[in-house]
Design an enzyme around this catalytic site. Structure first.
Site, PDB file in Angstrom:
ATOM      1  N   SER A 135      -4.633   1.933   2.425  1.00  0.00           N
ATOM      2  CA  SER A 135      -3.744   1.116   3.957  1.00  0.00           C
ATOM      3  C   SER A 135      -4.962   1.847   4.838  1.00  0.00           C
ATOM      4  O   SER A 135      -5.226   2.849   5.102  1.00  0.00           O
ATOM      5  CB  SER A 135      -2.177   1.424   4.365  1.00  0.00           C
ATOM      6  OG  SER A 135      -1.418   1.483   3.679  1.00  0.00           O
ATOM      7  N   LYS A 153      -0.731  -5.555   6.374  1.00  0.00           N
ATOM      8  CA  LYS A 153      -0.039  -4.388   6.284  1.00  0.00           C
ATOM      9  C   LYS A 153       0.041  -3.713   7.160  1.00  0.00           C
ATOM     10  O   LYS A 153       1.830  -2.651   7.218  1.00  0.00           O
ATOM     11  CB  LYS A 153      -1.234  -3.253   5.690  1.00  0.00           C
ATOM     12  CG  LYS A 153      -0.391  -2.277   4.776  1.00  0.00           C
ATOM     13  CD  LYS A 153       0.676  -2.334   4.040  1.00  0.00           C
ATOM     14  CE  LYS A 153       1.543  -0.988   3.589  1.00  0.00           C
ATOM     15  NZ  LYS A 153       0.150  -0.050   2.913  1.00  0.00           N
ATOM     16  N   LYS A 200      -0.026   7.628   9.736  1.00  0.00           N
ATOM     17  CA  LYS A 200      -0.749   7.076   9.873  1.00  0.00           C
ATOM     18  C   LYS A 200      -0.965   5.677  10.456  1.00  0.00           C
ATOM     19  O   LYS A 200      -1.343   5.228  11.498  1.00  0.00           O
ATOM     20  CB  LYS A 200      -1.504   7.227   8.697  1.00  0.00           C
ATOM     21  CG  LYS A 200      -3.088   6.926   8.757  1.00  0.00           C
ATOM     22  CD  LYS A 200      -3.292   7.008   7.159  1.00  0.00           C
ATOM     23  CE  LYS A 200      -2.835   5.752   6.096  1.00  0.00           C
ATOM     24  NZ  LYS A 200      -3.052   5.495   5.255  1.00  0.00           N
TER      25      LYS A 200
END
Length: 294
Positions: free
Chosen positions: A97, A171, A239
């Site tokens: 990611s 995502k 994050k």
């Protein structure tokens, strides 16, 4: 296609079960992990383990990276020793990611060297990785995607969502939905528990209705049982939310619910040492807000 050699870089909570599913599908697999011991167990399943990335990518038709963030991926893709060891025409599939802009930069760098690239982050957690049911959001060109489908299908359900960077954008959207839903499920579980209802029975009653979700069923159970052993780490959820809000800022968008949820994850990770706990641990932050103990 099964005679293709694959190098998988990163065999942590997600990478290890993904590696096993690739081998179950008949692919020849080489693995590398920064902490060697996390990859050693895969040798017994048939993987070949190398101590350096440059050694691992030699002769590989496809390189799959499953690393912590964009900086970790960049450190490998921009390493001349790594790209110099890669097979001409090899494809790099980054399933980590990272930021959409990082994916675009990585693709451009590899393209200039004659290599293919897809950004293909996943959702489904460790259970999805184990069961080979991951949702795989892929960014790149259609021809490259078609070549990778048999490999990606060994790990889950790949869907081409757009050009390079689109997988990572998808995502981020996924992580916003996940994080906000975790926050909502935490409030619901606390409400029913303190109100005297049986949380497990409530989850059963809601099954199949508009409020039902994997997060309600799996993470709602985690919350009421106090099981926050890591599946999806809270520090990675934080994050991703930071990356989401950074991308939104570049697009001139305000996403207030995501921002509020990010702030709560930040508190959980930074002030409650929750970074290495499962992201369902946001329930603990809610308890703290209400002056309650776990």
């Amino acid at each position: 296609m099964k005679d293709r050699k694959i190098a998988l870089l990163g065999t942590g909570l997600m990478g290890a079960p993904m590696a096993r599913n690739l081998m179950k599908s008949g692919f020849e697999l080489v693995v590398w992990n920064r902490s060697r011991h996390k990859a050693e167990a895969l040798v017994g399943d048939g993987a070949i383990l190398h101590d350096t990335v440059a050694e691992a990518v030699v002769g590989a038709d496809m390189i799959i990276s499953m690393l912590s963030d964009g900086s970790a991926v960049d450190g490998l893709i921009t390493n001349k020793a790594v790209t110099g060891a890669m097979k001409p025409g090899a494809m790099w599939i980054d399933m980590s990611s990272v930021k959409p802009e990082e994916a675009r930069d990585q693709a451009a760098h590899l393209r200039a060297l004659g290599f293919g690239h897809l950004d293909a982050p996943v959702s489904g957690g460790t259970r999805g990785a184990q069961d080979a049911t991951l949702a795989i959001m892929v960014g790149g060109d259609a021809a490259t995607f078609d070549q990778a489908v048999p490999v990606l299908s060994a790990m889950g359900r790949p869907v081409l969502v757009g050009p390079t960077g689109s997988g990572q954008l998808s995502k981020l959207a996924n992580q916003s939905i996940v994080a906000v839903t975790i926050a909502a499920v935490a409030e619901a579980m606390l409400l029913v528990q303190k109100g005297g209802a049986d949380p497990a029975a409530v989850r059963a009653a809601l099954k199949g209705g508009f409020a039902d979700s994997i997060i309600l069923q799996q993470h709602g159970e985690r919350m009421t049982e106090g099981n926050f052993a890591p599946g999806g780490l809270s520090k990675f959820q934080l994050k991703d939310l930071n990356n989401l809000l950074g991308e939104a800022g570049q697009l001139g968008l305000s996403l207030p619910v995501s921002e509020m949820t990010r702030d709560r994850f930040d508190d959980f990770c930074q002030n409650m040492d929750g970074g290495d706990q499962d992201h369902s641990g946001l329930y603990l932050e809610l308890l703290k807000r209400n002056g309650l103990s776990a």
